[in-house]
Motif scaffolding. Structure first.
Motif, short mmCIF file in Angstrom:
data_model
loop_
_atom_site.label_atom_id
_atom_site.label_comp_id
_atom_site.label_asym_id
_atom_site.label_seq_id
_atom_site.Cartn_x
_atom_site.Cartn_y
_atom_site.Cartn_z
N LEU A 157 0.83 -1.21 0.00
CA LEU A 157 0.00 0.00 0.00
C LEU A 157 0.86 1.26 0.00
O LEU A 157 0.59 2.22 -0.73
CB LEU A 157 -0.92 -0.01 1.22
CG LEU A 157 -1.86 1.20 1.38
CD1 LEU A 157 -2.82 1.29 0.20
CD2 LEU A 157 -2.61 1.11 2.70
N GLU A 158 1.93 1.26 0.80
CA GLU A 158 2.81 2.42 0.87
C GLU A 158 3.60 2.61 -0.43
O GLU A 158 3.75 3.72 -0.93
CB GLU A 158 3.77 2.29 2.06
CG GLU A 158 3.11 2.47 3.42
CD GLU A 158 2.65 3.89 3.64
OE1 GLU A 158 3.43 4.83 3.37
OE2 GLU A 158 1.50 4.08 4.05
N LEU A 159 4.11 1.52 -0.99
CA LEU A 159 4.91 1.62 -2.20
C LEU A 159 4.08 2.07 -3.39
O LEU A 159 4.63 2.68 -4.33
CB LEU A 159 5.56 0.26 -2.51
CG LEU A 159 6.66 -0.21 -1.57
CD1 LEU A 159 7.18 -1.56 -2.01
CD2 LEU A 159 7.80 0.80 -1.49
N ALA A 169 5.28 -5.69 -7.46
CA ALA A 169 5.19 -7.15 -7.46
C ALA A 169 6.57 -7.78 -7.58
O ALA A 169 6.87 -8.80 -6.94
CB ALA A 169 4.29 -7.61 -8.61
N GLU A 170 7.42 -7.15 -8.38
CA GLU A 170 8.78 -7.68 -8.57
C GLU A 170 9.59 -7.63 -7.28
O GLU A 170 10.19 -8.64 -6.88
CB GLU A 170 9.50 -6.87 -9.65
CG GLU A 170 10.96 -7.26 -9.84
CD GLU A 170 11.73 -6.23 -10.64
OE1 GLU A 170 12.98 -6.27 -10.59
OE2 GLU A 170 11.10 -5.39 -11.31
N LEU A 181 15.16 -2.48 -4.94
CA LEU A 181 14.82 -1.14 -5.43
C LEU A 181 16.08 -0.36 -5.80
O LEU A 181 16.09 0.39 -6.79
CB LEU A 181 14.01 -0.38 -4.38
CG LEU A 181 12.53 -0.81 -4.29
CD1 LEU A 181 11.90 -0.28 -3.01
CD2 LEU A 181 11.75 -0.31 -5.51
N LEU A 182 17.14 -0.52 -5.02
CA LEU A 182 18.39 0.14 -5.38
C LEU A 182 18.97 -0.45 -6.66
O LEU A 182 19.53 0.28 -7.49
CB LEU A 182 19.40 0.00 -4.23
CG LEU A 182 19.12 0.81 -2.97
CD1 LEU A 182 20.19 0.55 -1.92
CD2 LEU A 182 19.04 2.31 -3.27
N LYS A 183 18.82 -1.76 -6.82
CA LYS A 183 19.27 -2.38 -8.07
C LYS A 183 18.49 -1.83 -9.25
O LYS A 183 19.06 -1.49 -10.30
CB LYS A 183 19.11 -3.90 -7.97
CG LYS A 183 19.60 -4.68 -9.19
CD LYS A 183 18.52 -4.93 -10.23
CE LYS A 183 17.45 -5.86 -9.71
NZ LYS A 183 16.41 -6.15 -10.73
#
Length: 332
Positions: A157-159, A169-170, A181-183
Motif C-alpha cells: 500500500l505504501e509503495l 510485485a517484482e 529497489l536500489l538495483k
C-alpha cells in the motif's frame, strides 16, 4: 523517540516498577523469616554487608559496560540515518541538476520517487520483529506486525504511492525489497545514460551515491540482524538477580545492630536498591535494538518523511505530506 525534556519520575517508575514491588515483597519475607528464626532457633540469617557491597560494585561496573555498549548501538543507528538524510539530499540535488533533455522532469520524478520507495521499504524491513527483541513493547497501532502477510499488505500500500504495480510485485517477491529497489535504480540510470540524458562523469557520481545507500542499508541491517551478544546481556541480568537476592541479608546485618524497630527499614531500602539496579539493567536492555519499534528507538519513520518532503520540494511537487509530529511526547 521521546521528545520532551525529561521523563517524569512516575512515568519512569511505572515502566520499571515490578522489580521494586517484588523487592519489597521479597525483603518483607526475609525480615519476617529472620524474626522467626531468631526467636525459635536463636540464629541470625544476616550476612556481613561488606562482601555483598563488593558484589554490588562489580555488578554496577558490568551494567555500566553493558549500557555503554547498548548506547553505542543506538547512537550508531542514529548516525547511519543521519548519513541517509545527507546522502538523500545530495542524490536529489544531483538528479535535478544532472539530468537534462526531453521529458527530464518525468525522469527526475521517477528516480526520486523510487528513492522514497526505497526509504519506505527499508524502514518497513527494519521494523519487523526479531526473536531477541521486545515484541510486546512496540507502540500499539503504529508499528507493523510480524506476520508476513500483513507486512506485505502494508508495504504494498505504501509503495503504491511511489512506484508502479509491476515493480511492486517484482520487489515484494524478493527476500530484500529495499536492496532490489536500489538495483532497479541503477538499472534505470544505465538506461537513461544510454539515451544520453547525462555524461559518464555524472553517471559515476550517481552510482557512487547509490553505493552509499547500499552501505547505509547494510550497516542498518547489521544492527538489526545481529543482536547485542547474548552472553553479555544474560550475565548482566543474572548478576543483578544474585545481588538483589543478597541485599536484604546484608541490610539485616546493618539494621539489626540498631534498635529492633529499625529492622523493618530493610524492606523499603531493599526495594529501592533492587529497583535502581534493575532500572539500570532495563535501560541497557531496551537500548540494544534501536529499530524494534519501541518508545526509545530511532524515529526512522519521521526521518524518512523529512527526506521525502525535502526531495519532493526539489521537484516542486504538490500534495506534499506534512512532517510527522510527536504524539504524547513520542516521535515514531
Amino acid at each position: 523517540m521521546y521528545t520532551k525534556r525529561n521523563y517524569g519520575f512516575w512515568m519512569t517508575f511505572n515502566w520499571s516498577k515490578m522489580p521494586f514491588i517484588y523487592g519489597i515483597i521479597y525483603a518483607a519475607v526475609i525480615v519476617a523469616a529472620s524474626y522467626l528464626i531468631k526467636s525459635y532457633f536463636n540464629f541470625s540469617i544476616a550476612m556481613p554487608w561488606q562482601p555483598i557491597s563488593v558484589i554490588g560494585i562489580a555488578v554496577a561496573f558490568y551494567l555500566g559496560f553493558k549500557n555503554n555498549a547498548s548506547y553505542d548501538r543506538t547512537w550508531e543507528a542514529r548516525k547511519i540515518w543521519g548519513g541517509i538524510v545527507n546522502n538523500s539530499r545530495s542524490f536529489g540535488s544531483a538528479t535535478i541538476s544532472f539530468i537534462e533533455g526531453n521529458d527530464s522532469n518525468n525522469i527526475q520524478k521517477k528516480i526520486i520517487y523510487r528513492h522514497i520507495a526505497w526509504l519506505t521499504a527499508l524502514r518497513f524491513q527494519l521494523r519487523l520483529s526479531r526473536e531477541w527483541e521486545h515484541k510486546r513493547e512496540g507502540i500499539a497501532g503504529v508499528y507493523f506486525p510480524e506476520a508476513s502477510e500483513k507486512y506485505h499488505e502494508n508495504l504494498q500500500l505504501e509503495l503504491s504511492k511511489y512506484i508502479g504495480s509491476e515493480e511492486i510485485a517484482e520487489v515484494l517477491a524478493m527476500a530484500n525489497p529495499a536492496a532490489q529497489l536500489l538495483k532497479n535504480q541503477n538499472v534505470y540510470l544505465k538506461e537513461i545514460y544510454n539515451k544520453s540524458y547525462f555524461n559518464d562523469f555524472r553517471h559515476i557520481e550517481l552510482f557512487k551515491l547509490i553505493s552509499t545507500f547500499y552501505d547505509d542499508q547494510g550497516r542498518s541491517e547489521r544492527i538489526k540482524n545481529f543482536p547485542f551478544p547474548r552472553q553479555y546481556a544474560s550475565v548482566a541480568l543474572w548478576q543483578t538477580f544474585i545481588f538483589a537476592a543478597l541485599i536484604p541479608f546484608g541490610l539485616l546485618d546493618i539494621f539489626m545492630n540498631t534498635d529492633i524497630s529499625n529492622t523493618w527499614f530493610v524492606v523499603p531500602f531493599s526495594g529501592l536498591i533492587i529497583w535502581i539496579f534493575f532500572l539500570m539493567e532495563k535501560i541497557g536492555d531496551y537500548s540494544e535494538n534501536p529499530f524494534e519499534g519501541a518508545y526509545n528507538d530511532i524515529p526512522i519513520t519521521s526521518i524518512a518523511r523529512g527526506i521525502e518532503i525535502d526531495l519532493r520540494q526539489m521537484l516542486n511537487d504538490t500534495d506534499i505530506p506534512a512532517a510527522i509530529k510527536s504524539e504524547h511526547g513520542f516521535l515514531m
